[in-house]
Design an enzyme around this catalytic site. Structure first.
Site, PDB file in Angstrom:
ATOM      1  N   HIS A  12      19.138 -14.969  12.213  1.00 30.09           N
ATOM      2  CA  HIS A  12      19.321 -14.028  13.324  1.00 30.09           C
ATOM      3  C   HIS A  12      20.453 -14.723  14.448  1.00 30.09           C
ATOM      4  O   HIS A  12      20.640 -16.029  14.138  1.00 30.09           O
ATOM      5  CB  HIS A  12      18.094 -13.707  14.008  1.00 30.09           C
ATOM      6  CG  HIS A  12      17.346 -14.956  14.787  1.00 30.09           C
ATOM      7  ND1 HIS A  12      17.805 -15.379  15.833  1.00 30.09           N
ATOM      8  CD2 HIS A  12      16.117 -15.409  14.234  1.00 30.09           C
ATOM      9  CE1 HIS A  12      16.904 -16.502  16.282  1.00 30.09           C
ATOM     10  NE2 HIS A  12      16.033 -16.436  15.215  1.00 30.09           N
TER      11      HIS A  12
ATOM     12  N   CYS B 148      12.539 -19.328  12.312  1.00 31.48           N
ATOM     13  CA  CYS B 148      13.868 -18.417  11.428  1.00 31.48           C
ATOM     14  C   CYS B 148      14.960 -19.341  11.402  1.00 31.48           C
ATOM     15  O   CYS B 148      15.021 -20.329  12.192  1.00 31.48           O
ATOM     16  CB  CYS B 148      14.056 -17.074  12.222  1.00 31.48           C
ATOM     17  SG  CYS B 148      12.827 -16.152  11.908  1.00 31.48           S
TER      18      CYS B 148
END
Length: 445
Positions: A404, A420
């Protein structure tokens, strides 16, 4: 009486010794007896009047060298200078590998010299000369090392390729696996040569070969034990991107592809769906087709000829080095620095595939209400690419891990995410456009 008896016995033993082992005599020719073994003492000194022989200026060729056991690259023990590998040697090797300037290399060579054997330091100096344009001086130093029998087989191979005496390719570059001072330095020299080779191949328009050499260099940098130098890595990526404009992002270049002819009514989406039927297992998306064909828009005209790469697109994430490499086939095409999970929320390691791709993503924190795109509490930036297990059934949901963007660029390169892989919004957009659903993702430490 006892004394007289001892004198007689000693006399008889002495007579027998002289009778059967005559002092100072040599064996006659044809004698069946063997000469007594001679004890080797210190070798005789060389005549003082005989001048020393200068090393011959023979070509540097990959021939077997006669070197003492352990090789000429094993330094004498120096108190406090030699752990498994002295820090100064690691720094010197890393500087060669990352392509630092001549002044830095020479300064670090002087710092590392006490922890290196003489031939190792001489080989490093030879490479500095060669990398910065003093080819004749470099060749002369290498010739002297070779003539004196101070280059082992790996060093001879490296030198021969460096001077163009032996053909070179990325597949011929053999990085040492050892962890002593010389092999650490040699690894840095091999990676420096990989960079030099890639530049030579690019200048000669050997684009596929140059792409492979840059790939060997980048993988070697990720696999090394040295800390990542993000600025130097980005400089290498700039060189690679310029090359790939001519190669992987050039529809006229020579790379494995399916060729398509646009028919009336075709769009990029229709072409992608046709490929899914005609080439099952081929993972492409419309933006990738657009990028590799240099299309300025998604509007197609009948009769246009398009090419789609058949080499699989995939990515490698190195969590320790905090870097992502984007591959087409076995060659690196691009790469970016990334952020990873913070302590206690480490990034998941393993092999995954790309699942849902979402622009302007909402954030769904565990046990809390969803956070809309653009909200200060939404850390996902402009784009989200979820991960899935490779063998997950279609009905199984994506994992809560993925790629992301971020609104906090300063956290890229840090361990700051909730597990992440975090990228700047600009870079995650590039990944979003060129990494298809189903593409493989390998995440390693």
């Amino acid at each position: 009486m006892r004394s007289f008896f001892l004198v007689v016995v000693c006399g008889l033993l002495a007579w027998a010794f002289l009778r059967f082992f005559p002092h100072g005599e040599t064996l006659a020719p044809g004698s069946e007896a063997s000469p007594a073994p001679q004890v080797v003492t210190d070798p005789p000194a060389a005549p003082a009047a005989e001048p020393a022989t200068a090393p011959s200026a023979e070509p540097v060729e990959p021939v077997a060298a006669s070197v003492p056991k352990g090789g000429p690259f094993t330094p004498n023990p120096l108190p406090g200078a030699l752990g498994p590998v002295a820090p100064a040697v690691n720094q010197l090797a890393a500087s060669f590998a990352f392509g630092r300037d001549e002044a830095a290399l020479r300064a670090q060579l002087e710092q590392a010299r006490p922890a290196l054997a003489g031939p190792s330091a001489a080989l490093a100096g030879c490479f500095i000369d060669g990398l910065f344009g003093r080819v004749e001086a470099s060749r002369e130093k290498a010739t002297q090392l070779h003539a004196n029998g101070l280059l082992g087989e790996p060093e001879q191979k490296l030198v021969a390729m460096f001077f163009g005496l032996q053909s070179a390719g990325a597949d011929q570059i053999a990085l040492p696996e050892g962890n002593n001072a010389h092999e650490t330095l040699l690894r840095g020299l091999w990676l420096a040569f990989s960079r030099e080779l890639a530049r030579r191949q690019t200048a000669a328009n050997l684009l596929a070969e140059a792409s492979s050499s840059y790939t060997r260099l980048l993988m070697g940098l990720l696999d090394s034990t040295w800390p990542m130098d993000a600025a130097a890595m980005e400089t290498t990526m700039v060189e690679l991107r310029e090359l790939q404009k001519q190669y992987r992002w050039n529809p006229k270049a020579s790379w494995a592809a399916v060729e398509l002819v646009v028919e009336p009514g075709d769009s990029l989406i229709k072409l992608r769906k046709k490929l899914e039927v005609s080439h099952p297992g081929l993972r492409v998306n419309t933006e990738l087709i657009q990028r590799v064909n240099g299309l300025k828009s998604d509007v197609l005209q009948p009769g246009m000829k398009l090419r789609v790469p058949t080499d699989p697109v995939h990515v490698l994430v190195d969590v320790d080095k905090r870097w992502l490499l984007y591959f087409i086939g076995e060659q690196v095409v691009d790469g970016w620095q990334v952020g990873v999970g913070k302590p206690g929320e480490e990034t998941l390691l393993g092999e995954f595939v790309i699942g849902t791709k979402q622009p302007e993503p909402m954030h769904f924190p565990r046990g809390k209400k969803e956070v809309p795109y653009g909200h200060p509490d939404n850390p996902l930036g402009t784009h989200w690419l979820a991960w899935r297990r490779p063998d997950a059934p279609k009905e199984e949901k994506d994992l809560s891990y993925g790629f992301h963007g971020t609104w906090e660029d300063e956290t890229v390169g840090q361990a700051a995410s909730q597990g992440c892989v975090r990228m700047t919004n600009e870079k995650v957009l590039q990944l979003f456009q060129t990494l298809p659903v189903g593409a493989r993702v390998l995440v390693r430490a």
